[in-house]
Design a protein around this motif. Structure first.
Motif, PDB file in Angstrom:
ATOM      1  N   UNK A   1       0.820  -1.214   0.000  1.00  0.00           N
ATOM      2  CA  UNK A   1       0.000   0.000   0.000  1.00  0.00           C
ATOM      3  C   UNK A   1       0.852   1.262   0.000  1.00  0.00           C
ATOM      4  N   UNK A   2       2.113   1.141   0.408  1.00  0.00           N
ATOM      5  CA  UNK A   2       2.993   2.301   0.532  1.00  0.00           C
ATOM      6  C   UNK A   2       3.466   2.822  -0.813  1.00  0.00           C
ATOM      7  N   UNK A   3       3.812   4.099  -0.839  1.00  0.00           N
ATOM      8  CA  UNK A   3       4.227   4.750  -2.081  1.00  0.00           C
ATOM      9  C   UNK A   3       5.747   4.817  -2.204  1.00  0.00           C
ATOM     10  N   UNK A   4       6.205   4.899  -3.433  1.00  0.00           N
ATOM     11  CA  UNK A   4       7.619   5.046  -3.761  1.00  0.00           C
ATOM     12  C   UNK A   4       7.704   5.915  -5.015  1.00  0.00           C
ATOM     13  N   UNK A   5       8.894   6.371  -5.335  1.00  0.00           N
ATOM     14  CA  UNK A   5       9.127   7.148  -6.547  1.00  0.00           C
ATOM     15  C   UNK A   5       9.908   6.277  -7.520  1.00  0.00           C
ATOM     16  N   UNK A   6       9.542   6.342  -8.807  1.00  0.00           N
ATOM     17  CA  UNK A   6      10.267   5.557  -9.803  1.00  0.00           C
ATOM     18  C   UNK A   6      10.339   6.323 -11.122  1.00  0.00           C
ATOM     19  N   UNK A   7      11.227   5.872 -11.994  1.00  0.00           N
ATOM     20  CA  UNK A   7      11.287   6.397 -13.355  1.00  0.00           C
ATOM     21  C   UNK A   7      11.067   5.245 -14.321  1.00  0.00           C
ATOM     22  N   UNK A   8      10.399   5.547 -15.411  1.00  0.00           N
ATOM     23  CA  UNK A   8      10.174   4.556 -16.461  1.00  0.00           C
ATOM     24  C   UNK A   8      11.410   4.550 -17.354  1.00  0.00           C
ATOM     25  N   UNK A   9      12.149   3.448 -17.350  1.00  0.00           N
ATOM     26  CA  UNK A   9      13.409   3.372 -18.093  1.00  0.00           C
ATOM     27  C   UNK A   9      13.251   2.741 -19.469  1.00  0.00           C
ATOM     28  N   UNK A  10      12.089   2.164 -19.752  1.00  0.00           N
ATOM     29  CA  UNK A  10      11.890   1.542 -21.071  1.00  0.00           C
ATOM     30  C   UNK A  10      11.357   2.580 -22.058  1.00  0.00           C
ATOM     31  N   UNK A  11      10.943   2.141 -23.220  1.00  0.00           N
ATOM     32  CA  UNK A  11      10.482   3.025 -24.287  1.00  0.00           C
ATOM     33  C   UNK A  11       9.471   4.039 -23.755  1.00  0.00           C
ATOM     34  N   UNK A  12       9.539   5.292 -24.099  1.00  0.00           N
ATOM     35  CA  UNK A  12      10.329   5.889 -25.170  1.00  0.00           C
ATOM     36  C   UNK A  12      11.691   6.441 -24.718  1.00  0.00           C
ATOM     37  N   UNK A  13      12.186   6.005 -23.575  1.00  0.00           N
ATOM     38  CA  UNK A  13      13.481   6.492 -23.082  1.00  0.00           C
ATOM     39  C   UNK A  13      14.593   6.091 -24.025  1.00  0.00           C
ATOM     40  N   UNK A  14      15.595   6.956 -24.110  1.00  0.00           N
ATOM     41  CA  UNK A  14      16.775   6.651 -24.915  1.00  0.00           C
ATOM     42  C   UNK A  14      18.015   7.037 -24.134  1.00  0.00           C
ATOM     43  N   UNK A  15      19.153   6.531 -24.556  1.00  0.00           N
ATOM     44  CA  UNK A  15      20.408   6.786 -23.870  1.00  0.00           C
ATOM     45  C   UNK A  15      20.637   8.294 -23.744  1.00  0.00           C
ATOM     46  N   UNK A  16      21.005   8.720 -22.542  1.00  0.00           N
ATOM     47  CA  UNK A  16      21.272  10.130 -22.294  1.00  0.00           C
ATOM     48  C   UNK A  16      20.103  10.886 -21.688  1.00  0.00           C
ATOM     49  N   UNK A  17      18.886  10.304 -21.705  1.00  0.00           N
ATOM     50  CA  UNK A  17      17.743  10.960 -21.065  1.00  0.00           C
ATOM     51  C   UNK A  17      18.002  11.076 -19.563  1.00  0.00           C
ATOM     52  N   UNK A  18      17.474  12.133 -18.962  1.00  0.00           N
ATOM     53  CA  UNK A  18      17.666  12.349 -17.529  1.00  0.00           C
ATOM     54  C   UNK A  18      16.336  12.704 -16.873  1.00  0.00           C
ATOM     55  N   UNK A  19      16.145  12.146 -15.683  1.00  0.00           N
ATOM     56  CA  UNK A  19      15.007  12.493 -14.835  1.00  0.00           C
ATOM     57  C   UNK A  19      15.589  12.873 -13.482  1.00  0.00           C
ATOM     58  N   UNK A  20      15.362  14.098 -13.059  1.00  0.00           N
ATOM     59  CA  UNK A  20      15.946  14.560 -11.798  1.00  0.00           C
ATOM     60  C   UNK A  20      14.846  14.984 -10.834  1.00  0.00           C
ATOM     61  N   UNK A  21      14.934  14.477  -9.631  1.00  0.00           N
ATOM     62  CA  UNK A  21      14.053  14.847  -8.542  1.00  0.00           C
ATOM     63  C   UNK A  21      14.918  15.630  -7.564  1.00  0.00           C
ATOM     64  N   UNK A  22      14.564  16.872  -7.316  1.00  0.00           N
ATOM     65  CA  UNK A  22      15.413  17.761  -6.516  1.00  0.00           C
ATOM     66  C   UNK A  22      14.908  17.817  -5.082  1.00  0.00           C
ATOM     67  N   UNK A  23      15.824  17.552  -4.175  1.00  0.00           N
ATOM     68  CA  UNK A  23      15.510  17.567  -2.745  1.00  0.00           C
ATOM     69  C   UNK A  23      15.498  18.994  -2.218  1.00  0.00           C
ATOM     70  N   UNK A  24      14.588  19.278  -1.285  1.00  0.00           N
ATOM     71  CA  UNK A  24      14.681  20.574  -0.608  1.00  0.00           C
ATOM     72  C   UNK A  24      15.935  20.589   0.266  1.00  0.00           C
TER      73      UNK A  24
END
Length: 130
Positions: free
Chosen positions: A96-119
């Motif tokens: 039931x608990x939540x987590x953060x994730x990124x989708x690494x499969x299509x349409x992602x390509x090499x060099x793509x970045x996903x950044x989550x910035x901490x306070x």
């Protein structure tokens, strides 16, 4: 003198201009840079946070990246579109608990970045001498 600025919602620096006003008129202004700090229970002197809250602990998505992080749990996950994405539980082992994730499969390509910035967290030392 204390004044709470309730409109500050992002963990960013803000420039504030302070101008004293007296019966003789306005005094010389001064500028100060202030930073937002998350509300803290003064009795606990601790900041408790988890991804259970939709505000995700005041983390923010980086506007300069290619794609975003997603807040999810196993129960709400759409297995039709993401059958093999993410863990089988949150860090406590709960489905039931939540987590953060990124989708690494299509349409992602090499060099793509996903950044989550901490306070910025200001954590006082437990030992006043070090």
């Amino acid at each position: 003198m204390t004044y709470n600025l309730t409109e500050l919602i992002k963990p960013e620096a803000y420039e504030v201009r302070l101008t004293p006003v007296t019966i003789f008129g306005d005094g010389d202004s001064t500028i100060r840079v202030i930073k937002y700090s998350a509300p803290m229970n003064p009795h606990l002197r601790e900041f408790h946070c988890s991804f259970e809250d939709s505000n995700i602990c005041l983390f923010t998505q980086d506007a300069q990246d290619n794609f975003d992080w997603t807040r999810q749990n196993i129960i709400l996950r759409d297995t039709k579109y993401t059958p093999n994405t993410g863990p089988t539980a949150d860090r406590s082992g709960s489905k039931e608990g939540f987590y953060m994730y990124i989708e690494a499969s299509s349409p992602r390509k090499e060099g793509d970045k996903a950044r989550l910035i901490s306070p910025i967290f200001s954590i006082p030392p437990k030992n006043p001498y070090g």
